[in-house]
Design a protein around this motif. Structure first.
Motif, PDB file in Angstrom:
ATOM      1  N   LEU A  81       0.458  11.500   5.365  1.00  0.00           N
ATOM      2  CA  LEU A  81      -0.679  11.085   6.199  1.00  0.00           C
ATOM      3  C   LEU A  81      -1.131   9.667   5.861  1.00  0.00           C
ATOM      4  O   LEU A  81      -1.393   8.857   6.755  1.00  0.00           O
ATOM      5  CB  LEU A  81      -1.847  12.061   6.033  1.00  0.00           C
ATOM      6  N   ALA A  82      -1.221   9.359   4.587  1.00  0.00           N
ATOM      7  CA  ALA A  82      -1.633   8.015   4.178  1.00  0.00           C
ATOM      8  C   ALA A  82      -0.630   6.970   4.643  1.00  0.00           C
ATOM      9  O   ALA A  82      -1.003   5.888   5.113  1.00  0.00           O
ATOM     10  CB  ALA A  82      -1.804   7.949   2.659  1.00  0.00           C
ATOM     11  N   SER A  83       0.657   7.286   4.550  1.00  0.00           N
ATOM     12  CA  SER A  83       1.693   6.352   5.009  1.00  0.00           C
ATOM     13  C   SER A  83       1.603   6.136   6.511  1.00  0.00           C
ATOM     14  O   SER A  83       1.752   5.008   6.999  1.00  0.00           O
ATOM     15  CB  SER A  83       3.083   6.883   4.647  1.00  0.00           C
ATOM     16  N   PHE A 114      -1.084   6.404   8.429  1.00  0.00           N
ATOM     17  CA  PHE A 114      -2.259   5.596   8.740  1.00  0.00           C
ATOM     18  C   PHE A 114      -2.042   4.130   8.379  1.00  0.00           C
ATOM     19  O   PHE A 114      -2.458   3.230   9.103  1.00  0.00           O
ATOM     20  CB  PHE A 114      -3.502   6.139   8.020  1.00  0.00           C
ATOM     21  N   THR A 115      -1.366   3.887   7.271  1.00  0.00           N
ATOM     22  CA  THR A 115      -1.086   2.510   6.861  1.00  0.00           C
ATOM     23  C   THR A 115      -0.152   1.837   7.850  1.00  0.00           C
ATOM     24  O   THR A 115      -0.355   0.680   8.234  1.00  0.00           O
ATOM     25  CB  THR A 115      -0.478   2.489   5.449  1.00  0.00           C
ATOM     26  N   VAL A 149      -0.493  14.739   1.840  1.00  0.00           N
ATOM     27  CA  VAL A 149      -1.460  13.636   1.786  1.00  0.00           C
ATOM     28  C   VAL A 149      -0.739  12.294   1.788  1.00  0.00           C
ATOM     29  O   VAL A 149      -1.167  11.341   2.450  1.00  0.00           O
ATOM     30  CB  VAL A 149      -2.376  13.788   0.549  1.00  0.00           C
ATOM     31  N   PHE A 150       0.389  12.208   1.083  1.00  0.00           N
ATOM     32  CA  PHE A 150       1.159  10.966   1.062  1.00  0.00           C
ATOM     33  C   PHE A 150       1.680  10.610   2.454  1.00  0.00           C
ATOM     34  O   PHE A 150       1.605   9.454   2.872  1.00  0.00           O
ATOM     35  CB  PHE A 150       2.317  11.074   0.074  1.00  0.00           C
ATOM     36  N   ALA A 206       0.827  -1.209   0.000  1.00  0.00           N
ATOM     37  CA  ALA A 206       0.000   0.000   0.000  1.00  0.00           C
ATOM     38  C   ALA A 206       0.861   1.258   0.000  1.00  0.00           C
ATOM     39  O   ALA A 206       0.585   2.209  -0.748  1.00  0.00           O
ATOM     40  CB  ALA A 206      -0.924  -0.002   1.216  1.00  0.00           C
ATOM     41  N   ILE A 207       1.915   1.283   0.809  1.00  0.00           N
ATOM     42  CA  ILE A 207       2.786   2.461   0.846  1.00  0.00           C
ATOM     43  C   ILE A 207       3.532   2.613  -0.477  1.00  0.00           C
ATOM     44  O   ILE A 207       3.717   3.726  -0.971  1.00  0.00           O
ATOM     45  CB  ILE A 207       3.750   2.384   2.043  1.00  0.00           C
ATOM     46  N   ALA A 230       1.132   4.085  -2.938  1.00  0.00           N
ATOM     47  CA  ALA A 230       0.894   5.495  -2.627  1.00  0.00           C
ATOM     48  C   ALA A 230       2.082   6.348  -3.051  1.00  0.00           C
ATOM     49  O   ALA A 230       1.909   7.455  -3.581  1.00  0.00           O
ATOM     50  CB  ALA A 230       0.622   5.662  -1.132  1.00  0.00           C
TER      51      ALA A 230
END
Length: 64
Positions: free
Chosen positions: A44-46, A48-49, A41-42, A16-17, A20
């Motif tokens: 933050l997504a990393s 959360f993952t 955004v990247f 997933a990372i 992303a």
């Protein structure tokens, strides 16, 4: 058995990372002016993952 579940969770988080990061790099290459927003955004997504991967680790330890 919990170790197998954790291993699968880490593999999923890594994929997933990676996806992303690929998307963020592609977006920044196409539109450099939005680099700051895309990078935020990247990150933050990393985060959360990775948090989900750590939750999987804790669950694997509890189940064990």
């Amino acid at each position: 058995m919990g170790v197998i579940g954790f291993g699968l969770g880490v593999i999923g988080a890594g994929i997933a990372i990676g996806l992303a990061a690929m998307g963020a790099a592609s977006a920044m290459a196409r539109q450099p002016e939005v680099q700051g927003r895309v990078f935020t955004v990247f990150i933050l997504a990393s985060a959360f993952t990775e948090a989900l991967a750590l939750i999987g680790f804790v669950v694997a330890l509890i189940v064990r």
